[in-house]
Write a protein that holds these residues in place. Structure first.
Motif, PDB file in Angstrom:
ATOM      1  N   GLY A 288       0.836  -1.191   0.000  1.00 56.57           N
ATOM      2  CA  GLY A 288       0.000   0.000   0.000  1.00 56.57           C
ATOM      3  C   GLY A 288       0.871   1.240   0.000  1.00 56.57           C
TER       4      GLY A 288
ATOM      5  N   ALA B  15      -1.821   8.434   9.941  1.00 59.23           N
ATOM      6  CA  ALA B  15      -1.532   9.490   8.972  1.00 59.23           C
ATOM      7  C   ALA B  15      -2.261   9.244   7.660  1.00 59.23           C
ATOM      8  CB  ALA B  15      -0.032   9.576   8.728  1.00 59.23           C
ATOM      9  N   ALA B  16      -2.317   7.983   7.246  1.00 60.83           N
ATOM     10  CA  ALA B  16      -2.891   7.679   5.946  1.00 60.83           C
ATOM     11  C   ALA B  16      -4.415   7.765   5.952  1.00 60.83           C
ATOM     12  CB  ALA B  16      -2.449   6.295   5.482  1.00 60.83           C
ATOM     13  N   ASN B  17      -5.053   7.530   7.087  1.00 58.33           N
ATOM     14  CA  ASN B  17      -6.498   7.357   7.047  1.00 58.33           C
ATOM     15  C   ASN B  17      -7.329   8.349   7.840  1.00 58.33           C
ATOM     16  OD1 ASN B  17      -6.643   5.022   5.359  1.00 58.33           O
ATOM     17  ND2 ASN B  17      -5.573   3.997   7.016  1.00 58.33           N
TER      18      ASN B  17
ATOM     19  N   MET C  35       6.197   6.117   3.849  1.00 60.40           N
ATOM     20  CA  MET C  35       6.598   6.125   2.449  1.00 60.40           C
ATOM     21  C   MET C  35       7.348   4.868   2.028  1.00 60.40           C
ATOM     22  SD  MET C  35       7.525  10.142   2.296  1.00 60.40           S
ATOM     23  CE  MET C  35       7.886  10.428   0.572  1.00 60.40           C
TER      24      MET C  35
ATOM     25  N   GLY D  37       5.398   0.014   3.079  1.00 54.70           N
ATOM     26  CA  GLY D  37       4.514  -0.837   2.280  1.00 54.70           C
ATOM     27  C   GLY D  37       3.067  -0.820   2.732  1.00 54.70           C
ATOM     28  N   ASN D  38       2.801  -0.352   3.932  1.00 53.57           N
ATOM     29  CA  ASN D  38       1.437  -0.132   4.414  1.00 53.57           C
ATOM     30  C   ASN D  38       0.466  -1.274   4.145  1.00 53.57           C
ATOM     31  OD1 ASN D  38       2.226   2.493   5.220  1.00 53.57           O
ATOM     32  ND2 ASN D  38       1.978   3.167   3.120  1.00 53.57           N
ATOM     33  N   SER D  39       0.844  -2.461   4.554  1.00 52.22           N
ATOM     34  CA  SER D  39      -0.051  -3.593   4.405  1.00 52.22           C
ATOM     35  C   SER D  39      -0.232  -4.236   5.776  1.00 52.22           C
ATOM     36  CB  SER D  39       0.560  -4.577   3.404  1.00 52.22           C
ATOM     37  OG  SER D  39      -0.263  -5.696   3.277  1.00 52.22           O
ATOM     38  N   PRO D  40      -1.465  -4.285   6.293  1.00 49.10           N
ATOM     39  CA  PRO D  40      -1.672  -4.773   7.661  1.00 49.10           C
ATOM     40  C   PRO D  40      -1.538  -6.283   7.754  1.00 49.10           C
ATOM     41  CG  PRO D  40      -3.767  -4.180   6.699  1.00 49.10           C
ATOM     42  CD  PRO D  40      -2.719  -3.863   5.673  1.00 49.10           C
TER      43      PRO D  40
ATOM     44  N   TYR E 116       2.983  -2.387   8.482  1.00 53.47           N
ATOM     45  CA  TYR E 116       2.226  -1.155   8.712  1.00 53.47           C
ATOM     46  C   TYR E 116       2.468  -0.732  10.154  1.00 53.47           C
ATOM     47  CZ  TYR E 116      -1.571   1.598   6.508  1.00 53.47           C
ATOM     48  OH  TYR E 116      -2.308   2.553   5.873  1.00 53.47           O
TER      49      TYR E 116
ATOM     50  N   ALA F   1      -7.740  11.552   7.805  1.00 51.58           N
ATOM     51  CA  ALA F   1      -8.428  12.630   7.098  1.00 51.58           C
ATOM     52  C   ALA F   1      -9.714  12.154   6.430  1.00 51.58           C
ATOM     53  CB  ALA F   1      -7.498  13.240   6.062  1.00 51.58           C
ATOM     54  N   GLU F   2      -9.721  10.890   5.996  1.00 47.24           N
ATOM     55  CA  GLU F   2     -10.857  10.428   5.198  1.00 47.24           C
ATOM     56  C   GLU F   2     -11.823   9.547   5.984  1.00 47.24           C
ATOM     57  OE1 GLU F   2     -11.940  10.504   1.886  1.00 47.24           O
ATOM     58  OE2 GLU F   2     -10.649  12.145   1.339  1.00 47.24           O
TER      59      GLU F   2
ATOM     60  N   TYR G 127     -15.007   3.458  12.566  1.00 47.48           N
ATOM     61  CA  TYR G 127     -13.676   3.539  11.976  1.00 47.48           C
ATOM     62  C   TYR G 127     -12.861   4.620  12.682  1.00 47.48           C
ATOM     63  CZ  TYR G 127     -10.247   3.533   8.148  1.00 47.48           C
ATOM     64  OH  TYR G 127      -9.115   3.440   7.391  1.00 47.48           O
TER      65      TYR G 127
ATOM     66  N   LYS H 182       0.643   5.767   0.102  1.00 47.98           N
ATOM     67  CA  LYS H 182      -0.250   6.861   0.465  1.00 47.98           C
ATOM     68  C   LYS H 182      -0.335   7.860  -0.679  1.00 47.98           C
ATOM     69  CE  LYS H 182      -0.915  10.255   4.153  1.00 47.98           C
ATOM     70  NZ  LYS H 182      -1.289  11.372   3.296  1.00 47.98           N
TER      71      LYS H 182
END
Lengths: 362, 306
Positions: A210, B259-261, B235, B238-241, B252, B263-264, B270, A212
């Motif tokens: 993943g 940081a990644a989530n 950055m 790899g951001n994979s849980p 992750y 805002a949305e 959640y 960002k």
């Protein structure tokens, strides 16, 4: 010491003034010749919205519009909560969220965007051809190597390497992901069941990495051999990344050109509902690019402040007509004629005190 | 504190007390807010939140274990790499280097601390990740490939890259603190050791022994920094849980998912899950920092006693 104290005093006075100015709901709207509008929402259309606001300011001195790209979700919340004069969202709002709004909330499509598949394969010179089945297979982890017969079948003659595919997806919640997964879920039962749709679906664990933001995915793909990822078309074009041709519903491989994206909107214009909320992935049409979407501005039909409301309606009208040239330069596809007619009706319905604010305009 | 009797002093004192109280109020308010806002997930999942391995926001399934695992393992990698390096630099600066060389090196170490996180991240994507993919990774795999740590696909993006970036960011802090701790060890000890015929190496081991708990404090401070590092790690990690034994696989961290989530995230559950995750990180960092403070106080007291 004295200087420090007077400095502090000035600072606190200044911040107090700013605070008070920020609190007054009317702002500068209503009086004199100048109007100031505040918008917030999706980050995808930020470049074109800023361009429009800038250009509109030149031809229309009295109107100042600011846009904050805080994300689609936050944009929806901002208009519901009334903290912005207009919101912006890539996803059409859900029925349950629309109910939260105090008043009739209009969806005004502004431009079209496309999600493209970009990849890093030195060996492959011609644009890669992909079908929804192969894309779903890659992101489900079922197609593991680039020279898999399913990919090779669509790309005769291409030198596909015997290397592992590493898919890159968006780690943050994103409208781009929503469009991409909506397309795959429409065409693949298995994808729908395992990953699902939405801004942050359930990616299969152990498949891919993943990143960002669009720029994060782009950076990853650009720098890592054998990767494939999905980004907004503007990012791929600006960075001169290769873009895959995708097989559309009519069975043709189409490139993500602005014409083909507009064609997707044109092909589905007939089915557009009255409130204009619509997804146009996997659209009909010979040249329709299948992973496309509208992006919307959200505004109340009934405007409390007539001066601000008129400024907003006039701006939207200008943006969709005179502004469409700027859109193309920034890689956004303009709305096709058939859709534009419907949107014009919506803009004209923006009113204050029961009176249309566009009356008497050109 | 004794009163001097003048009005000015008591006003001054009151102002200072208010300032000091502010920090307590802020900390307490932050914890209270976070606990309150994470109540939905605390009620829904209880302790299962901390042990759950599945993170599927779309289906309202929230398990924080992959993030806790990623945060701790990447921080440990960072420390394993950064601590020997920092110790070496600090010992060299205090015990060996002539002033002429020590000054510029110390300056450069401080410069490293001033580089923004995002720059480290970019450097990670453009330089470190390709380096690991093309050089370091294959070498590790060919010599240590029998370890599960170094198996699996090698993309250059993953736990190891995240840990290495963090190591670089932690090094200046640990170095600076260790240097101060070593300088606090009194010169008489070194002179005594040398007078007894000890070599430089033996003298250094004595100094290190006396500074041990202070060095431990420095390490824990570094750990605190690593636990909270966000941008650069996001950055390159790899951001994979997932929880994978391989250091080449993507992972992750708590800070990254926030940081990644954040805002949305609009969904109530959640948002609550993310805030609870922030709470977990906050508490871990809090404990780690308190621990470091105690160690530093201990070494200061001991060197004062000499």
């Amino acid at each position: 010491m004295k200087n420090l104290f007077s400095g502090l005093m000035i600072f606190s006075l200044l911040s107090l003034t700013l605070f008070v100015a920020g609190c007054s709901p009317e702002g500068t709207g209503g009086k004199g010749g100048s109007v100031s509008l505040q918008g917030a929402g999706a980050s995808f259309p930020k470049p074109i919205y800023e361009k429009w606001m800038n250009e509109y300011g030149k031809v229309n001195n009295g109107v100042k519009i600011d846009y904050q790209s805080v994300g689609s979700g936050a944009g929806q919340n901002a208009i519901i909560a009334g903290t912005a004069d207009f919101g912006a969202s890539d996803d059409p709002m859900k029925d349950e969220d629309l109910k939260k709004a105090k008043g009739d909330l209009l969806h005004i499509p502004t431009v079209l965007g496309a999600v493209v598949l970009t990849y890093n394969l030195k060996e492959v010179k011609e644009p890669l051809k992909l079908t929804s089945d192969t894309i779903a297979g890659i992101f489900l982890g079922e197609i593991k190597k680039w020279n898999d017969p399913r990919i090779a079948a669509e790309n005769p003659g291409a030198e596909l390497p015997d290397t592992e595919i590493s898919p890159v997806y968006r780690a943050d919640s994103s409208g781009t992901t929503a469009v991409f997964t909506d397309y795959l879920a429409k065409t693949s039962e298995k994808f729908k069941e395992k990953v699902g749709t939405g801004k942050q679906p359930n990616w299969v664990q152990g498949v891919g990495v993943g990143a960002k933001g669009n720029d994060g995915v782009m950076g990853q793909v650009k720098n890592t051999p054998n990767t494939i990822g999905y980004v907004e078309i503007a990012f791929a074009k600006e960075n001169k990344l290769p873009m895959a041709l995708i097989k559309n519903k009519a069975g043709k491989f189409v490139e993500p050109s602005l014409e083909n994206v507009s064609a997707a909107a044109e092909g589905s214009a007939g089915n557009m509902p009255e409130d204009l909320r619509m997804k146009i992935t996997n659209a009909d049409g010979e040249t329709a690019y299948p992973i496309a979407s509208y992006t919307y501005i959200l505004a109340f039909r009934e405007q409390k402040d007539a001066v601000k409301g008129k400024a907003l309606a006039d701006f939207l009208w200008w943006a969709l007509h005179d502004g469409s040239e700027f859109a193309k330069a920034l890689h956004y596809a303009p709305l096709p004629e058939a859709v534009l007619k419907k949107v014009e009706g919506k803009i004209n319905s923006i009113s204050s005190g029961g009176k249309s604010l566009r009356e008497g305009a050109e | 504190m004794s009163k001097t009797g003048t009005i000015g002093d008591s006003v001054f004192r009151t102002i200072l007390i208010i300032f000091a109280a502010t920090i307590i109020v802020i900390v307490v308010a932050m914890i209270a807010m976070m606990v309150q806002n994470s109540l939905p997930t605390i009620r829904e999942f209880g302790l299962g939140f901390l042990t759950g391995r599945r993170w599927q926001p779309a289906s309202d399934i929230f398990g924080a274990l992959p993030f806790i695992y990623g945060t701790i393992v990447s921080s440990v990698i960072a420390l394993v790499l950064a601590v020997p390096l920092s110790l070496g630099i600090a010992i060299f600066l205090v015990e060996q280097a002539p002033q002429k060389i020590a000054r510029p090196i110390a300056f450069m170490v401080e410069l490293l601390a001033a580089i923004p996180s995002v720059v480290y991240g970019l450097w990670g994507i453009f330089v470190l990740a390709p380096f690991i993919r093309s050089y370091l990774g294959p070498v590790l795999q060919s010599y240590l490939g029998w370890l599960p740590l170094f198996q699996g696909r090698l993309t250059g993006i993953g736990m190891l890259t995240g840990g290495m970036i963090m190591a670089l960011m932690v090094t200046p802090i640990v170095t600076a603190v260790v240097r101060d701790v070593l300088e606090a060890v009194s010169t008489t000890q070194r002179e005594a050791a040398l007078a007894l015929g000890a070599t430089k190496w033996e003298t250094t081991t004595i100094v290190l022994g006396n500074a041990a708990s202070g060095i431990a404090g420095a390490v824990v401070l570094g750990l605190g920094r690593a636990l909270g590092e966000t941008m650069a790690v996001t950055m390159v990690i790899g951001n994979s849980p997932q929880i994978s034994s391989s250091l080449f696989e993507p992972a992750y961290t708590i800070a990254s998912v926030l940081a990644a989530n954040f805002a949305e995230a609009t969904d109530k559950l959640y948002l609550s899950a993310l805030i609870e995750m922030g709470l977990v990180l906050f508490l871990v960092t809090f404990i780690v920092n308190a621990f470091a403070k105690l160690l530093v106080i201990r070494v200061a007291r001991r060197s004062g006693a000499h």
